[in-house]
Design a protein around this motif. Structure first.
Motif, PDB file in Angstrom:
ATOM      1  N   ALA A  82       0.814  -1.307   0.014  1.00 62.83           N
ATOM      2  CA  ALA A  82       0.214  -0.078   0.042  1.00 62.83           C
ATOM      3  C   ALA A  82       0.776   1.382  -0.094  1.00 62.83           C
ATOM      4  O   ALA A  82       0.523   2.260  -0.704  1.00 62.83           O
ATOM      5  CB  ALA A  82      -0.866  -0.046   1.249  1.00 62.83           C
ATOM      6  N   LYS A  83       1.993   1.343   0.734  1.00 61.62           N
ATOM      7  CA  LYS A  83       2.922   2.221   0.747  1.00 61.62           C
ATOM      8  C   LYS A  83       3.536   2.449  -0.450  1.00 61.62           C
ATOM      9  O   LYS A  83       3.787   3.573  -0.974  1.00 61.62           O
ATOM     10  CB  LYS A  83       3.904   2.082   1.852  1.00 61.62           C
ATOM     11  CG  LYS A  83       3.424   2.147   3.352  1.00 61.62           C
ATOM     12  CD  LYS A  83       4.662   2.130   4.387  1.00 61.62           C
ATOM     13  CE  LYS A  83       3.708   1.865   5.594  1.00 61.62           C
ATOM     14  NZ  LYS A  83       4.955   1.757   6.618  1.00 61.62           N
ATOM     15  N   LEU A  84       3.971   1.470  -1.132  1.00 65.87           N
ATOM     16  CA  LEU A  84       4.678   1.650  -2.595  1.00 65.87           C
ATOM     17  C   LEU A  84       3.693   2.123  -3.425  1.00 65.87           C
ATOM     18  O   LEU A  84       4.121   2.936  -4.352  1.00 65.87           O
ATOM     19  CB  LEU A  84       5.143  -0.038  -3.098  1.00 65.87           C
ATOM     20  CG  LEU A  84       6.130  -0.302  -2.251  1.00 65.87           C
ATOM     21  CD1 LEU A  84       6.525  -1.903  -2.866  1.00 65.87           C
ATOM     22  CD2 LEU A  84       7.362   0.395  -2.243  1.00 65.87           C
ATOM     23  N   VAL A  85       2.476   1.597  -3.510  1.00 69.03           N
ATOM     24  CA  VAL A  85       1.330   2.273  -4.391  1.00 69.03           C
ATOM     25  C   VAL A  85       0.913   3.550  -4.116  1.00 69.03           C
ATOM     26  O   VAL A  85       1.148   4.544  -5.110  1.00 69.03           O
ATOM     27  CB  VAL A  85       0.044   1.303  -4.346  1.00 69.03           C
ATOM     28  CG1 VAL A  85      -1.405   2.218  -4.983  1.00 69.03           C
ATOM     29  CG2 VAL A  85       0.390   0.079  -4.950  1.00 69.03           C
ATOM     30  N   ALA A  86       1.063   4.220  -2.889  1.00 67.18           N
ATOM     31  CA  ALA A  86       0.743   5.445  -2.601  1.00 67.18           C
ATOM     32  C   ALA A  86       1.914   6.520  -2.987  1.00 67.18           C
ATOM     33  O   ALA A  86       1.767   7.738  -3.088  1.00 67.18           O
ATOM     34  CB  ALA A  86       0.569   5.654  -0.949  1.00 67.18           C
ATOM     35  N   ASN A  87       3.158   5.882  -3.017  1.00 66.77           N
ATOM     36  CA  ASN A  87       4.394   6.731  -3.452  1.00 66.77           C
ATOM     37  C   ASN A  87       4.846   6.460  -4.891  1.00 66.77           C
ATOM     38  O   ASN A  87       5.887   7.181  -5.428  1.00 66.77           O
ATOM     39  CB  ASN A  87       5.485   6.371  -2.501  1.00 66.77           C
ATOM     40  CG  ASN A  87       5.375   6.942  -1.258  1.00 66.77           C
ATOM     41  OD1 ASN A  87       5.179   8.215  -0.979  1.00 66.77           O
ATOM     42  ND2 ASN A  87       4.982   5.970  -0.356  1.00 66.77           N
ATOM     43  N   ASP A  89       4.452   6.695  -9.035  1.00 65.15           N
ATOM     44  CA  ASP A  89       3.733   7.870  -9.917  1.00 65.15           C
ATOM     45  C   ASP A  89       2.672   7.003 -10.641  1.00 65.15           C
ATOM     46  O   ASP A  89       2.812   6.216 -11.324  1.00 65.15           O
ATOM     47  CB  ASP A  89       4.914   8.182 -11.109  1.00 65.15           C
ATOM     48  CG  ASP A  89       4.483   9.192 -12.089  1.00 65.15           C
ATOM     49  OD1 ASP A  89       3.465   9.975 -11.606  1.00 65.15           O
ATOM     50  OD2 ASP A  89       5.117   9.376 -13.123  1.00 65.15           O
ATOM     51  N   GLY A  90       1.594   7.495 -10.307  1.00 56.61           N
ATOM     52  CA  GLY A  90       0.387   7.062 -10.832  1.00 56.61           C
ATOM     53  C   GLY A  90      -0.245   5.816 -10.112  1.00 56.61           C
ATOM     54  O   GLY A  90      -1.279   4.983 -10.724  1.00 56.61           O
ATOM     55  N   GLY A  91       0.147   5.757  -8.741  1.00 59.41           N
ATOM     56  CA  GLY A  91      -0.427   4.642  -8.137  1.00 59.41           C
ATOM     57  C   GLY A  91      -0.132   3.217  -8.862  1.00 59.41           C
ATOM     58  O   GLY A  91       1.299   3.273  -9.227  1.00 59.41           O
ATOM     59  N   LYS A  92      -1.128   2.152  -8.709  1.00 60.75           N
ATOM     60  CA  LYS A  92      -0.547   1.057  -9.449  1.00 60.75           C
ATOM     61  C   LYS A  92      -0.057   1.107 -10.709  1.00 60.75           C
ATOM     62  O   LYS A  92       0.852   0.235 -11.133  1.00 60.75           O
ATOM     63  CB  LYS A  92      -1.961   0.089  -9.448  1.00 60.75           C
ATOM     64  CG  LYS A  92      -2.033  -0.428  -7.988  1.00 60.75           C
ATOM     65  CD  LYS A  92      -3.349  -1.389  -8.212  1.00 60.75           C
ATOM     66  CE  LYS A  92      -3.570  -2.227  -6.973  1.00 60.75           C
ATOM     67  NZ  LYS A  92      -4.526  -3.034  -6.995  1.00 60.75           N
ATOM     68  N   ALA A  93      -0.390   2.081 -11.383  1.00 64.86           N
ATOM     69  CA  ALA A  93       0.051   2.300 -12.885  1.00 64.86           C
ATOM     70  C   ALA A  93       1.574   2.547 -12.919  1.00 64.86           C
ATOM     71  O   ALA A  93       2.421   2.283 -13.989  1.00 64.86           O
ATOM     72  CB  ALA A  93      -0.643   3.219 -13.520  1.00 64.86           C
ATOM     73  N   GLY A  94       2.092   2.817 -11.662  1.00 66.18           N
ATOM     74  CA  GLY A  94       3.394   2.996 -11.626  1.00 66.18           C
ATOM     75  C   GLY A  94       4.365   2.134 -11.168  1.00 66.18           C
ATOM     76  O   GLY A  94       5.578   2.089 -10.675  1.00 66.18           O
ATOM     77  N   ILE A  95       3.757   0.772 -11.159  1.00 63.69           N
ATOM     78  CA  ILE A  95       4.569  -0.417 -10.412  1.00 63.69           C
ATOM     79  C   ILE A  95       4.356  -1.683 -11.523  1.00 63.69           C
ATOM     80  O   ILE A  95       3.226  -1.601 -12.151  1.00 63.69           O
ATOM     81  CB  ILE A  95       3.824  -0.797  -9.336  1.00 63.69           C
ATOM     82  CG1 ILE A  95       4.177   0.260  -8.031  1.00 63.69           C
ATOM     83  CG2 ILE A  95       4.868  -2.241  -8.686  1.00 63.69           C
ATOM     84  CD1 ILE A  95       3.507   0.144  -6.791  1.00 63.69           C
ATOM     85  N   LEU A  96       5.480  -2.169 -11.897  1.00 62.54           N
ATOM     86  CA  LEU A  96       5.347  -3.468 -12.878  1.00 62.54           C
ATOM     87  C   LEU A  96       5.644  -4.613 -12.038  1.00 62.54           C
ATOM     88  O   LEU A  96       6.766  -4.619 -11.300  1.00 62.54           O
ATOM     89  CB  LEU A  96       6.180  -3.162 -13.806  1.00 62.54           C
ATOM     90  CG  LEU A  96       5.982  -2.364 -14.943  1.00 62.54           C
ATOM     91  CD1 LEU A  96       7.041  -2.191 -15.938  1.00 62.54           C
ATOM     92  CD2 LEU A  96       4.596  -2.376 -15.535  1.00 62.54           C
ATOM     93  N   CYS A  97       4.805  -5.746 -12.008  1.00 62.52           N
ATOM     94  CA  CYS A  97       5.375  -6.926 -11.541  1.00 62.52           C
ATOM     95  C   CYS A  97       5.304  -8.208 -12.415  1.00 62.52           C
ATOM     96  O   CYS A  97       4.681  -8.201 -13.370  1.00 62.52           O
ATOM     97  CB  CYS A  97       4.203  -7.538 -10.414  1.00 62.52           C
ATOM     98  SG  CYS A  97       4.007  -6.237  -8.967  1.00 62.52           S
ATOM     99  N   PHE A  98       6.512  -8.934 -12.366  1.00 62.13           N
ATOM    100  CA  PHE A  98       6.426  -9.977 -13.339  1.00 62.13           C
ATOM    101  C   PHE A  98       7.060 -11.403 -12.315  1.00 62.13           C
ATOM    102  O   PHE A  98       7.913 -11.229 -11.882  1.00 62.13           O
ATOM    103  CB  PHE A  98       7.618  -9.475 -14.246  1.00 62.13           C
ATOM    104  CG  PHE A  98       7.923 -10.359 -15.305  1.00 62.13           C
ATOM    105  CD1 PHE A  98       6.968 -10.442 -16.401  1.00 62.13           C
ATOM    106  CD2 PHE A  98       8.891 -11.588 -15.360  1.00 62.13           C
ATOM    107  CE1 PHE A  98       7.429 -11.384 -17.388  1.00 62.13           C
ATOM    108  CE2 PHE A  98       9.045 -12.089 -16.394  1.00 62.13           C
ATOM    109  CZ  PHE A  98       8.390 -12.391 -17.343  1.00 62.13           C
TER     110      PHE A  98
END
Length: 105
Positions: A82-87, A89-98
């Protein structure tokens, strides 16, 4: 083995000290989840310069898919996520998981 790869495009106003604190929190999970083998985190130093804004990330290695699921369900991971998403850029759009199965790992 399963390798969980996460790339994060943090907001521009988040400094390196705050990012390091988030990664410290991530590393605090090590040793708490059976099947979590190792976590490596940091800032990209790629000479290719193809990060496209995803300048930070981490890799977590697990013995199997059940261990990865236990990590995903763990309350400390959920709070950090939740902290990573909050920080990001663009929330979840700023995180890639593979998630990659690794033979012989």
């Amino acid at each position: 083995m399963v390798r969980h790869i996460v790339l994060i495009k943090f907001t521009e106003d988040l400094g390196e000290a705050a990012i390091a604190a988030l990664f410290d929190e991530l590393h605090a999970i090590e040793g708490k989840i059976p099947g979590l083998l190792a976590i490596t985190s940091g800032r990209s130093e790629s000479p290719e310069k193809m990060e496209r804004g995803y300048m930070h990330g981490f890799v977590a290695d697990f013995t199997d898919w059940d261990a990865l699921q236990a990590y995903q369900d763990h309350p400390e991971h959920q709070a950090l996520g939740a902290k990573l998403v909050a920080n990001a850029d663009g929330g979840k759009a700023g995180i890639l998981c593979f998630d990659l199965p690794v033979a012989g790992g």
